[in-house]
Design a protein around this motif. Structure first.
Motif, PDB file in Angstrom:
ATOM      1  N   LEU A 293     -50.878  64.619   9.990  1.00  0.00           N
ATOM      2  CA  LEU A 293     -50.128  63.835  10.963  1.00  0.00           C
ATOM      3  C   LEU A 293     -51.057  62.766  11.508  1.00  0.00           C
ATOM      4  O   LEU A 293     -52.277  62.960  11.554  1.00  0.00           O
ATOM      5  CB  LEU A 293     -49.631  64.734  12.095  1.00  0.00           C
ATOM      6  N   THR A 294     -50.522  61.615  11.894  1.00  0.00           N
ATOM      7  CA  THR A 294     -51.345  60.521  12.423  1.00  0.00           C
ATOM      8  C   THR A 294     -50.856  60.125  13.800  1.00  0.00           C
ATOM      9  O   THR A 294     -49.654  59.981  14.028  1.00  0.00           O
ATOM     10  CB  THR A 294     -51.297  59.288  11.491  1.00  0.00           C
ATOM     11  N   THR A 295     -51.787  59.976  14.723  1.00  0.00           N
ATOM     12  CA  THR A 295     -51.463  59.477  16.058  1.00  0.00           C
ATOM     13  C   THR A 295     -52.243  58.181  16.288  1.00  0.00           C
ATOM     14  O   THR A 295     -53.347  58.012  15.770  1.00  0.00           O
ATOM     15  CB  THR A 295     -51.816  60.514  17.142  1.00  0.00           C
ATOM     16  N   TYR A 296     -51.661  57.270  17.050  1.00  0.00           N
ATOM     17  CA  TYR A 296     -52.220  55.928  17.207  1.00  0.00           C
ATOM     18  C   TYR A 296     -52.522  55.621  18.670  1.00  0.00           C
ATOM     19  O   TYR A 296     -51.927  56.191  19.584  1.00  0.00           O
ATOM     20  CB  TYR A 296     -51.247  54.865  16.679  1.00  0.00           C
ATOM     21  N   ASN A 297     -53.445  54.694  18.864  1.00  0.00           N
ATOM     22  CA  ASN A 297     -53.733  54.138  20.178  1.00  0.00           C
ATOM     23  C   ASN A 297     -54.345  52.776  19.952  1.00  0.00           C
ATOM     24  O   ASN A 297     -54.519  52.361  18.795  1.00  0.00           O
ATOM     25  CB  ASN A 297     -54.680  55.055  20.970  1.00  0.00           C
ATOM     26  N   GLU A 339     -65.574  67.644  23.204  1.00  0.00           N
ATOM     27  CA  GLU A 339     -64.470  68.081  24.066  1.00  0.00           C
ATOM     28  C   GLU A 339     -63.327  68.673  23.251  1.00  0.00           C
ATOM     29  O   GLU A 339     -62.636  69.584  23.714  1.00  0.00           O
ATOM     30  CB  GLU A 339     -63.954  66.895  24.898  1.00  0.00           C
ATOM     31  N   VAL A 340     -63.128  68.163  22.033  1.00  0.00           N
ATOM     32  CA  VAL A 340     -62.035  68.654  21.187  1.00  0.00           C
ATOM     33  C   VAL A 340     -62.644  69.149  19.874  1.00  0.00           C
ATOM     34  O   VAL A 340     -62.531  68.488  18.830  1.00  0.00           O
ATOM     35  CB  VAL A 340     -60.983  67.550  20.931  1.00  0.00           C
ATOM     36  N   PRO A 341     -63.312  70.302  19.883  1.00  0.00           N
ATOM     37  CA  PRO A 341     -64.060  70.763  18.706  1.00  0.00           C
ATOM     38  C   PRO A 341     -63.203  71.070  17.490  1.00  0.00           C
ATOM     39  O   PRO A 341     -63.710  71.091  16.370  1.00  0.00           O
ATOM     40  CB  PRO A 341     -64.776  72.022  19.220  1.00  0.00           C
ATOM     41  N   GLU A 342     -61.898  71.328  17.680  1.00  0.00           N
ATOM     42  CA  GLU A 342     -61.067  71.650  16.523  1.00  0.00           C
ATOM     43  C   GLU A 342     -60.918  70.470  15.560  1.00  0.00           C
ATOM     44  O   GLU A 342     -60.636  70.657  14.375  1.00  0.00           O
ATOM     45  CB  GLU A 342     -59.688  72.139  16.963  1.00  0.00           C
ATOM     46  N   VAL A 343     -61.123  69.236  16.065  1.00  0.00           N
ATOM     47  CA  VAL A 343     -61.057  68.073  15.179  1.00  0.00           C
ATOM     48  C   VAL A 343     -62.282  68.038  14.265  1.00  0.00           C
ATOM     49  O   VAL A 343     -62.274  67.400  13.212  1.00  0.00           O
ATOM     50  CB  VAL A 343     -60.948  66.771  16.008  1.00  0.00           C
ATOM     51  N   ASN A 344     -63.335  68.751  14.664  1.00  0.00           N
ATOM     52  CA  ASN A 344     -64.578  68.809  13.890  1.00  0.00           C
ATOM     53  C   ASN A 344     -64.701  70.130  13.127  1.00  0.00           C
ATOM     54  O   ASN A 344     -65.768  70.475  12.643  1.00  0.00           O
ATOM     55  CB  ASN A 344     -65.778  68.648  14.839  1.00  0.00           C
ATOM     56  N   ALA A 345     -63.601  70.871  13.033  1.00  0.00           N
ATOM     57  CA  ALA A 345     -63.619  72.191  12.403  1.00  0.00           C
ATOM     58  C   ALA A 345     -62.897  72.124  11.062  1.00  0.00           C
ATOM     59  O   ALA A 345     -62.371  71.083  10.663  1.00  0.00           O
ATOM     60  CB  ALA A 345     -62.964  73.217  13.319  1.00  0.00           C
ATOM     61  N   ARG A 468     -52.340  71.958  11.141  1.00  0.00           N
ATOM     62  CA  ARG A 468     -52.478  73.407  11.067  1.00  0.00           C
ATOM     63  C   ARG A 468     -53.535  73.912  12.039  1.00  0.00           C
ATOM     64  O   ARG A 468     -53.487  75.069  12.490  1.00  0.00           O
ATOM     65  CB  ARG A 468     -52.869  73.843   9.653  1.00  0.00           C
ATOM     66  N   ILE A 469     -54.508  73.079  12.339  1.00  0.00           N
ATOM     67  CA  ILE A 469     -55.617  73.484  13.197  1.00  0.00           C
ATOM     68  C   ILE A 469     -55.703  72.666  14.476  1.00  0.00           C
ATOM     69  O   ILE A 469     -56.193  73.140  15.504  1.00  0.00           O
ATOM     70  CB  ILE A 469     -56.950  73.394  12.402  1.00  0.00           C
ATOM     71  N   VAL A 470     -55.220  71.422  14.435  1.00  0.00           N
ATOM     72  CA  VAL A 470     -55.285  70.529  15.594  1.00  0.00           C
ATOM     73  C   VAL A 470     -53.874  70.318  16.141  1.00  0.00           C
ATOM     74  O   VAL A 470     -52.990  69.856  15.420  1.00  0.00           O
ATOM     75  CB  VAL A 470     -55.909  69.164  15.219  1.00  0.00           C
ATOM     76  N   ASP A 471     -53.685  70.654  17.396  1.00  0.00           N
ATOM     77  CA  ASP A 471     -52.392  70.411  18.046  1.00  0.00           C
ATOM     78  C   ASP A 471     -52.301  68.959  18.493  1.00  0.00           C
ATOM     79  O   ASP A 471     -53.312  68.252  18.607  1.00  0.00           O
ATOM     80  CB  ASP A 471     -52.222  71.339  19.247  1.00  0.00           C
ATOM     81  N   GLY A 472     -51.078  68.536  18.783  1.00  0.00           N
ATOM     82  CA  GLY A 472     -50.870  67.159  19.220  1.00  0.00           C
ATOM     83  C   GLY A 472     -51.660  66.821  20.470  1.00  0.00           C
ATOM     84  O   GLY A 472     -52.222  65.729  20.581  1.00  0.00           O
ATOM     85  N   LYS A 473     -51.729  67.756  21.414  1.00  0.00           N
ATOM     86  CA  LYS A 473     -52.472  67.514  22.650  1.00  0.00           C
ATOM     87  C   LYS A 473     -53.940  67.237  22.353  1.00  0.00           C
ATOM     88  O   LYS A 473     -54.541  66.308  22.913  1.00  0.00           O
ATOM     89  CB  LYS A 473     -52.347  68.718  23.577  1.00  0.00           C
ATOM     90  N   GLY A 474     -54.543  68.054  21.468  1.00  0.00           N
ATOM     91  CA  GLY A 474     -55.948  67.858  21.131  1.00  0.00           C
ATOM     92  C   GLY A 474     -56.184  66.534  20.438  1.00  0.00           C
ATOM     93  O   GLY A 474     -57.182  65.839  20.717  1.00  0.00           O
ATOM     94  N   ALA A 475     -55.293  66.145  19.530  1.00  0.00           N
ATOM     95  CA  ALA A 475     -55.446  64.881  18.805  1.00  0.00           C
ATOM     96  C   ALA A 475     -55.366  63.691  19.757  1.00  0.00           C
ATOM     97  O   ALA A 475     -56.183  62.764  19.690  1.00  0.00           O
ATOM     98  CB  ALA A 475     -54.378  64.778  17.723  1.00  0.00           C
ATOM     99  N   VAL A 476     -54.374  63.722  20.647  1.00  0.00           N
ATOM    100  CA  VAL A 476     -54.216  62.618  21.602  1.00  0.00           C
ATOM    101  C   VAL A 476     -55.403  62.567  22.554  1.00  0.00           C
ATOM    102  O   VAL A 476     -55.917  61.493  22.878  1.00  0.00           O
ATOM    103  CB  VAL A 476     -52.886  62.767  22.365  1.00  0.00           C
ATOM    104  N   THR A 477     -55.855  63.734  23.011  1.00  0.00           N
ATOM    105  CA  THR A 477     -57.015  63.785  23.910  1.00  0.00           C
ATOM    106  C   THR A 477     -58.246  63.187  23.242  1.00  0.00           C
ATOM    107  O   THR A 477     -58.986  62.407  23.852  1.00  0.00           O
ATOM    108  CB  THR A 477     -57.311  65.237  24.332  1.00  0.00           C
ATOM    109  N   PHE A 478     -58.461  63.548  21.996  1.00  0.00           N
ATOM    110  CA  PHE A 478     -59.602  63.004  21.251  1.00  0.00           C
ATOM    111  C   PHE A 478     -59.531  61.480  21.201  1.00  0.00           C
ATOM    112  O   PHE A 478     -60.508  60.779  21.493  1.00  0.00           O
ATOM    113  CB  PHE A 478     -59.624  63.569  19.832  1.00  0.00           C
ATOM    114  N   LEU A 479     -58.374  60.957  20.848  1.00  0.00           N
ATOM    115  CA  LEU A 479     -58.231  59.514  20.695  1.00  0.00           C
ATOM    116  C   LEU A 479     -58.398  58.798  22.031  1.00  0.00           C
ATOM    117  O   LEU A 479     -59.005  57.721  22.115  1.00  0.00           O
ATOM    118  CB  LEU A 479     -56.865  59.196  20.078  1.00  0.00           C
ATOM    119  N   VAL A 480     -57.890  59.400  23.115  1.00  0.00           N
ATOM    120  CA  VAL A 480     -58.046  58.811  24.449  1.00  0.00           C
ATOM    121  C   VAL A 480     -59.514  58.793  24.856  1.00  0.00           C
ATOM    122  O   VAL A 480     -60.000  57.815  25.443  1.00  0.00           O
ATOM    123  CB  VAL A 480     -57.197  59.591  25.483  1.00  0.00           C
TER     124      VAL A 480
END
Length: 496
Positions: A293-297, A339-345, A468-480
């Motif tokens: 999935l892709t989220t944008y900012n 802060e969002v380690p699941e993006v690095n997992a 599967r491992i990163v929820d939307g909240k974590g992805a958006v938080t990372f990008l912010v």
């Protein structure tokens, strides 16, 4: 008597180098001061001459290995005693091995590198019946990452090609057979060995990788100065010639225009290289395996641009490298990944493997395809160290000198499509990683700030992640967090 070949002094403050190319292999006869191998440091290329005449024994440091000053590279078994010295220079001693040489010698697939089990025969430079000199390039193999040149193990006549162009061979396969080694072909081989500029030298003067690069760039060999042994043109020489003003080099690109798909007579079918096949397979596997999935900012790059403009001259003067945008993005991502380690997992079966480090992959386009060299422990690096590492990896990628180890182990990836003018895209994950950040073109756009319309340098950011491992909240938080760090770089200094 055995003589050691060691790493020479590399220069002030240079403590290590990478073994780029071996020009000889174990068992080859070498003369005093004959070039054995080439080392690369972060600044220059260093050639290592033979300290003695004799036979090259064991190669201790293989191509791609990093070695320190005075490290052992190889050993040389010196030929006899007093009469040994003139042997390599004279044609007479060449007769000695001929009487012991076998009637035929098999041409085998050379060592392909760690974890590489097969290759494709891309080009044969000799045909059956051609005379060949020892170490003359016979063919070129392609693996999923690099091209490998195959030299002749002995002088003679190419009697058989057992693996034609396009054939896939394993790491222990036979490619061809050389007959008459050391017998009838001796006079023909001795002359080129003693006098490289002879007519036959034209066929062996240039490295096959250099020939390919010249063909792709539309360069004539007369326009390239060879720095290899006996004036041999190496791939690096072609790169230097391409960097020099050469408007003629662009001419061959003109005929490469798209052809109508409905006109079969004008179509050209070209087999995909192994690198391109691997890229296609890995990208498709990524789509089939991950729940991508892709989220944008978007980010206002004004502060980073101002900071870079203010300090770039001082930065380059002190550190010897230009201050670019990639170090800011690398730092911002490393900060956000804490802060969002699941993006690095990554997912391993039914386990989630969290990485307490950041090995940053930096996607780089090369003439042969996309590669992703890895900057190890980027989270522990300074801005200058990051910029130096990215510049060095990028240069090695363009020159086709990246080793397998340099492209493995990444935990997160940066992809900068903005250098090609891309305004927005959805990057594809580099498995088994769970995140990749797409950077894009910086473009002036009208923005509403404090009730006023202001023109600002804006960039779209795209984070593709494995849902599967990163929820939307974590992805958006990372990008912010990346956005916040870039719009106020002082946050990086205060770990906010």
């Amino acid at each position: 008597m055995t003589t050691e070949v060691r790493v020479p002094t590399l220069g002030e403050s240079v403590t290590e180098a990478t073994v780029a190319t071996w020009f000889k292999k174990p068992g080859d006869a070498v003369a005093v001061d004959e070039m054995l191998c080439e080392l690369e440091t972060d600044k220059v290329t260093v050639e290592v001459p033979s300290p003695a005449a004799g036979t090259l024994g064991d190669i201790i440091a293989a191509e791609g290995e990093t070695v320190g000053v005075d490290a052992l590279l190889a050993t040389i078994a010196e030929a006899g005693a007093g009469a040994a010295a003139p042997a390599p220079a004279s044609s007479a001693p060449a007769a000695a091995p001929k009487s012991d040489a076998p009637a035929s010698v098999d041409v085998m697939v050379p060592t392909l590198g760690e974890s590489v089990t097969e290759a494709t025969v891309s080009t044969w430079f000799k045909a059956v019946g051609d005379a060949v000199a020892q170490d003359e390039m016979l063919c070129e193999l392609e693996t999923d990452k690099v091209s490998v040149e195959v030299p002749a193990p002995a002088a003679g006549v190419l009697a058989e090609i057992t693996a034609p162009e396009g054939a896939t061979v394993d790491a222990s396969a036979k490619l061809g057979v050389i007959s008459g080694a050391g017998a009838v072909a001796a006079p023909a081989v001795a002359a080129p060995a003693a006098a490289a500029p002879a007519a036959s030298g034209k066929d062996v003067a240039n490295a096959p990788s250099a020939e390919k690069a010249m063909a792709q760039a539309g360069l004539n060999s007369d326009a390239v100065t060879g720095t290899g042994r006996d004036g041999r043109i190496m791939k690096e020489d072609v790169m230097k010639a391409m960097a020099a003003p050469a408007p003629a080099a662009a001419a061959p690109a003109a005929p490469r225009a798209p052809v109508p798909a409905d006109d079969a007579a004008r179509e050209e079918r070209v087999k995909m290289t192994r690198l391109r096949q691997t890229i296609a397979k890995r990208l498709k596997d990524s789509q089939n395996t991950a729940a991508m999935l892709t989220t944008y900012n978007e980010v206002d790059m004004g502060e980073v641009m101002a900071l870079r403009s203010q300090y770039k001259d001082q930065f380059e003067k002190k550190h010897g490298v230009r201050l670019g945008f990639m170090s800011f993005f690398t730092k911002a991502c490393c900060h956000a990944l804490k802060e969002v380690p699941e993006v690095n997992a990554e997912i391993d079966g039914t386990d989630i493997v969290y990485k307490n480090f950041v090995h940053m992959g930096v996607a780089a386009g090369t003439p042969t395809g996309l590669v992703v060299p890895v900057i190890r422990d980027a989270d522990a690096m300074s801005f200058a160290e990051i910029e130096k590492a990215i510049a060095e990896k990028g240069r090695r990628a363009r020159d086709g000198k990246l080793s397998m180890a340099e492209m493995q182990g990444g935990t997160f990836t940066l992809s900068n499509g903005g250098v090609y003018g891309s305004l927005m895209s959805s990057p594809i994950l580099n498995p088994p990683q769970s995140g990749i950040l797409g950077m894009h073109k910086i473009q002036d756009r009208p923005m509403a700030i404090n009730g006023q319309v202001v023109i600002r340098p804006m960039m779209y950011l795209a984070l593709s992640y494995d849902h599967r491992i990163v929820d939307g909240k974590g992805a958006v938080t990372f990008l912010v967090r990346v956005k916040e760090a870039l719009e106020d770089p002082r946050r990086l200094l205060m770990d906010l």
